[in-house]
Motif scaffolding. Structure first.
Motif, PDB file in Angstrom:
ATOM      1  N   PRO A  57       0.812  -1.224   0.000  1.00 25.67           N
ATOM      2  CA  PRO A  57       0.000   0.000   0.000  1.00 25.67           C
ATOM      3  C   PRO A  57       0.843   1.270   0.000  1.00 25.67           C
ATOM      4  CG  PRO A  57       0.097  -0.904   2.202  1.00 25.67           C
ATOM      5  CD  PRO A  57       0.823  -1.890   1.312  1.00 25.67           C
ATOM      6  N   GLY A  58       2.150   1.128   0.127  1.00 25.74           N
ATOM      7  CA  GLY A  58       3.020   2.290   0.118  1.00 25.74           C
ATOM      8  C   GLY A  58       3.262   2.849   1.505  1.00 25.74           C
ATOM      9  N   THR A  59       4.039   3.928   1.545  1.00 28.06           N
ATOM     10  CA  THR A  59       4.490   4.519   2.802  1.00 28.06           C
ATOM     11  C   THR A  59       4.152   6.003   2.844  1.00 28.06           C
ATOM     12  OG1 THR A  59       6.331   2.943   3.012  1.00 28.06           O
ATOM     13  CG2 THR A  59       6.530   5.011   4.218  1.00 28.06           C
ATOM     14  N   PHE A  60       3.665   6.447   3.993  1.00 26.33           N
ATOM     15  CA  PHE A  60       3.482   7.866   4.247  1.00 26.33           C
ATOM     16  C   PHE A  60       4.582   8.306   5.202  1.00 26.33           C
ATOM     17  CE2 PHE A  60       2.022  11.205   7.144  1.00 26.33           C
ATOM     18  CZ  PHE A  60       1.813  12.225   6.225  1.00 26.33           C
ATOM     19  N   LEU A  61       5.320   9.344   4.799  1.00 23.92           N
ATOM     20  CA  LEU A  61       6.407   9.879   5.610  1.00 23.92           C
ATOM     21  C   LEU A  61       5.948  11.142   6.317  1.00 23.92           C
ATOM     22  CD1 LEU A  61       9.302  10.683   6.502  1.00 23.92           C
ATOM     23  CD2 LEU A  61       9.697  11.483   4.167  1.00 23.92           C
ATOM     24  N   LEU A  62       6.011  11.132   7.636  1.00 20.64           N
ATOM     25  CA  LEU A  62       5.765  12.323   8.436  1.00 20.64           C
ATOM     26  C   LEU A  62       7.128  12.902   8.796  1.00 20.64           C
ATOM     27  CD1 LEU A  62       3.332  13.887   9.789  1.00 20.64           C
ATOM     28  CD2 LEU A  62       4.009  12.733  11.900  1.00 20.64           C
ATOM     29  N   GLY A  63       7.496  13.990   8.139  1.00 21.48           N
ATOM     30  CA  GLY A  63       8.771  14.640   8.424  1.00 21.48           C
ATOM     31  C   GLY A  63       8.600  15.639   9.546  1.00 21.48           C
ATOM     32  N   VAL A  64       9.281  15.412  10.667  1.00 21.33           N
ATOM     33  CA  VAL A  64       9.050  16.216  11.862  1.00 21.33           C
ATOM     34  C   VAL A  64      10.201  17.186  12.158  1.00 21.33           C
ATOM     35  CG1 VAL A  64       7.543  14.483  12.885  1.00 21.33           C
ATOM     36  CG2 VAL A  64       9.983  14.427  13.400  1.00 21.33           C
ATOM     37  N   GLY A  65      11.021  17.476  11.194  1.00 19.72           N
ATOM     38  CA  GLY A  65      12.093  18.446  11.424  1.00 19.72           C
ATOM     39  C   GLY A  65      13.459  17.793  11.379  1.00 19.72           C
ATOM     40  N   ALA A  66      14.410  18.539  11.916  1.00 12.22           N
ATOM     41  CA  ALA A  66      14.239  19.815  12.592  1.00 12.22           C
ATOM     42  C   ALA A  66      14.341  20.977  11.610  1.00 12.22           C
ATOM     43  CB  ALA A  66      15.321  19.979  13.673  1.00 12.22           C
ATOM     44  N   GLN A  67      13.790  22.114  12.010  1.00  8.93           N
ATOM     45  CA  GLN A  67      13.928  23.314  11.205  1.00  8.93           C
ATOM     46  C   GLN A  67      15.409  23.606  10.993  1.00  8.93           C
ATOM     47  OE1 GLN A  67      13.470  27.173  13.058  1.00  8.93           O
ATOM     48  NE2 GLN A  67      12.020  27.803  11.474  1.00  8.93           N
ATOM     49  N   LYS A  68      15.778  23.958   9.764  1.00  8.95           N
ATOM     50  CA  LYS A  68      17.164  24.190   9.355  1.00  8.95           C
ATOM     51  C   LYS A  68      18.017  22.937   9.542  1.00  8.95           C
ATOM     52  CE  LYS A  68      18.132  27.466   7.904  1.00  8.95           C
ATOM     53  NZ  LYS A  68      17.926  27.895   6.488  1.00  8.95           N
ATOM     54  N   GLY A  69      17.374  21.780   9.473  1.00  6.66           N
ATOM     55  CA  GLY A  69      18.085  20.525   9.680  1.00  6.66           C
ATOM     56  C   GLY A  69      18.198  19.663   8.436  1.00  6.66           C
ATOM     57  N   GLY A  70      17.892  20.213   7.272  1.00 11.60           N
ATOM     58  CA  GLY A  70      18.036  19.452   6.041  1.00 11.60           C
ATOM     59  C   GLY A  70      16.732  18.944   5.460  1.00 11.60           C
ATOM     60  N   THR A  71      15.604  19.398   5.986  1.00 14.42           N
ATOM     61  CA  THR A  71      14.325  18.877   5.483  1.00 14.42           C
ATOM     62  C   THR A  71      14.050  19.316   4.047  1.00 14.42           C
ATOM     63  OG1 THR A  71      13.076  20.741   6.420  1.00 14.42           O
ATOM     64  CG2 THR A  71      13.332  18.773   7.796  1.00 14.42           C
ATOM     65  N   SER A  72      14.469  20.521   3.679  1.00 16.90           N
ATOM     66  CA  SER A  72      14.253  20.975   2.294  1.00 16.90           C
ATOM     67  C   SER A  72      15.106  20.168   1.323  1.00 16.90           C
ATOM     68  CB  SER A  72      14.556  22.470   2.162  1.00 16.90           C
ATOM     69  OG  SER A  72      13.611  23.237   2.879  1.00 16.90           O
ATOM     70  N   TRP A  73      16.326  19.876   1.721  1.00 16.95           N
ATOM     71  CA  TRP A  73      17.194  19.040   0.877  1.00 16.95           C
ATOM     72  C   TRP A  73      16.587  17.646   0.730  1.00 16.95           C
ATOM     73  CZ3 TRP A  73      19.765  14.441   1.092  1.00 16.95           C
ATOM     74  CH2 TRP A  73      20.725  14.202   0.094  1.00 16.95           C
ATOM     75  N   ARG A 111      13.464  27.725  21.394  1.00 15.73           N
ATOM     76  CA  ARG A 111      14.288  26.785  22.153  1.00 15.73           C
ATOM     77  C   ARG A 111      13.757  25.361  22.036  1.00 15.73           C
ATOM     78  NH1 ARG A 111      13.960  29.179  26.533  1.00 15.73           N
ATOM     79  NH2 ARG A 111      12.457  27.894  27.650  1.00 15.73           N
ATOM     80  N   LEU A 112      12.432  25.206  22.055  1.00 15.62           N
ATOM     81  CA  LEU A 112      11.859  23.863  21.971  1.00 15.62           C
ATOM     82  C   LEU A 112      12.124  23.198  20.626  1.00 15.62           C
ATOM     83  CD1 LEU A 112       8.477  24.430  23.829  1.00 15.62           C
ATOM     84  CD2 LEU A 112      10.450  23.112  24.629  1.00 15.62           C
ATOM     85  N   ARG A 113      12.359  23.991  19.592  1.00 18.69           N
ATOM     86  CA  ARG A 113      12.697  23.402  18.289  1.00 18.69           C
ATOM     87  C   ARG A 113      14.042  22.668  18.335  1.00 18.69           C
ATOM     88  NH1 ARG A 113      10.215  25.004  13.485  1.00 18.69           N
ATOM     89  NH2 ARG A 113       8.501  26.480  13.700  1.00 18.69           N
ATOM     90  N   SER A 114      14.873  23.035  19.288  1.00 21.11           N
ATOM     91  CA  SER A 114      16.169  22.368  19.434  1.00 21.11           C
ATOM     92  C   SER A 114      16.187  21.347  20.566  1.00 21.11           C
ATOM     93  CB  SER A 114      17.278  23.408  19.675  1.00 21.11           C
ATOM     94  OG  SER A 114      17.469  24.229  18.549  1.00 21.11           O
ATOM     95  N   ARG A 115      15.048  21.162  21.244  1.00 19.38           N
ATOM     96  CA  ARG A 115      14.995  20.162  22.308  1.00 19.38           C
ATOM     97  C   ARG A 115      14.701  18.802  21.682  1.00 19.38           C
ATOM     98  NH1 ARG A 115      14.711  21.148  27.726  1.00 19.38           N
ATOM     99  NH2 ARG A 115      15.003  18.866  27.722  1.00 19.38           N
TER     100      ARG A 115
END
Length: 285
Positions: free
Chosen positions: A5-21, A183-187
Motif C-alpha cells: 500500500p506504500g508509505t506515508f512519511l511524516l517529516g518532523v524536522g528539525a527546522q534548518k536541519g536538512g528537510t528541504s534538501w 528553544r523547543l525546536r532544538s529540544r
C-alpha cells in the motif's frame, strides 16, 4: 491496488536541519508523490498556539477560493483541499492514501518541521489514521547541532530582513534561543521521547544533518522508505544561509549550556559518533 500500500512519511524536522534538501531529493524519485506542497502545516495549526495563525490564514484563503468557484472565477483547488484537512479528520489520510494508489507511487509525505513540537497523542493519532487505511506510516527526524541550527535560523532572518532591526546577529541569536518557541525546536530529546511513545520500533528514522549528505546515508534512508535509491547531489544545499559569519565563543557557550539534555540524548542514540567532533558546541554541555 497492489499488495504494497506504500508509505506515508511524516517529516518532523528539525527546522534548518536538512528537510528541504530531503524533500528536494525525494522529488527526483518517480516513486514519490508529495501532493501539492512540501509543508502542509496541519497539525501545528491545530495544536500549537503559536501556529494558530496558519490555520486562520488557510481558512481565509479557502473561503476566497470557494467564493471564486461559486462565481465561476479561477480558484486554487489546493486551498480548498488544505482547508478540509482542518475541518474533516479523515480528509488528510484519505488524500495521501489516494496518492499512493497511483501506479508506481510508493511514497508520499508531509515534511513540516514544526511537527517536532507535536504531542505524543497527536503523533500516534496520525500514525493510526494511516494504519487504519492499510498504509505504513513512518517518521523521519533530522537533527543538527543545536547552536548551528539557531544560528542558521537567525542568519536566514537577517538575509530576509525580518525581525532584526537594531540588533546584531549575536544579540538576535541570544534573544531567539531564550524564547520557548525557538528553544523547543532544538529540544531534540523531547521530540525523540514523543516519537518513541507514538511509533513502534522500526518506524522512525533518525539522522544527523552533518552526516546526511553522503551516499550511504541516502541509501539507508531510501531503504527505510521502501523506495529505490537514486543519485543524490550531496554537495547541493537547499535554503542554505551564508556561512562566512562566526558566532563568538561566549555566545556559543551560553546557547549550548541550554541543551545539555539534547547532547546526552543524541550521544545515546548515536553511540558510534564522536559528537564533539560533529557538533563542536557539545563540548560546552
Amino acid at each position: 491496488m497492489t499488495d504494497d500500500p506504500g508509505t506515508f512519511l511524516l517529516g518532523v524536522g528539525a527546522q534548518k536541519g536538512g528537510t528541504s534538501w530531503l524533500h528536494d531529493y525525494l522529488q527526483a524519485s518517480p516513486q514519490f508523490d508529495p501532493g501539492f506542497r512540501k509543508e502542509y502545516h496541519v497539525f501545528d495549526g491545530l495544536d500549537l498556539p503559536h501556529s494558530s495563525y496558519v490555520r486562520e490564514r488557510v481558512l481565509r484563503q479557502a473561503e476566497r477560493a470557494r467564493l471564486a468557484r461559486e462565481a465561476g472565477e479561477p480558484y486554487d483547488e489546493g486551498r480548498l483541499l488544505r482547508a478540509s484537512f482542518y475541518t474533516d479528520p479523515g480528509a488528510y489520510p484519505d488524500y495521501f492514501a489516494g496518492l499512493l494508489r497511483a501506479p508506481g507511487t510508493r511514497l508520499t509525505a508531509d515534511v513540516t518541521p514544526s511537527y517536532a513540537l507535536l504531542g505524543e497523542e497527536r503523533l500516534a493519532s496520525v500514525r493510526r489514521s494511516f494504519e487504519e487505511r492499510g498504509v505504513r506510516c513512518v517518521a523521519v527526524f533530522l537533527m543538527r547541532d543545536p547552536v548551528d541550527r539557531v544560528w542558521s535560523s537567525v542568519r536566514m532572518s537577517y538575509d530576509r530582513g525580518r525581525g532584526t532591526e537594531g540588533r546584531t546577529a549575536e544579540e538576535r541569536t541570544l534573544e531567539v534561543h531564550r524564547q520557548d518557541y525557538h528553544r523547543l525546536r532544538s529540544r531534540y530529546d523531547l521530540t525523540l521521547d514523543r516519537l518513541d511513545a507514538a511509533f513502534a520500533p522500526g518506524l522512525v528514522h533518525l539522522e544527523l544533518y552533518e552526516r546526511l549528505f553522503r551516499p550511504e546515508a541516502v541509501e539507508e534512508l531510501c531503504g527505510f522508505l521502501c523506495i529505490d535509491a537514486h543519485p543524490a547531489q550531496v554537495g547541493k544545499r537547499v535554503n542554505a544561509t551564508p556561512t562566512d559569519a562566526v558566532l563568538p565563543e561566549a555566545t556559543v557557550r551560553e546557547v549550548a549550556a541550554t541543551y545539555a539534555p539534547v547532547y546526552d540524548a543524541v550521544a545515546r542514540r548515536f553511540p558510534d559518533v564522536d559528537l564533539e567532533r560533529l557538533w563542536p558546541s557539545a563540548r560546552f554541555r
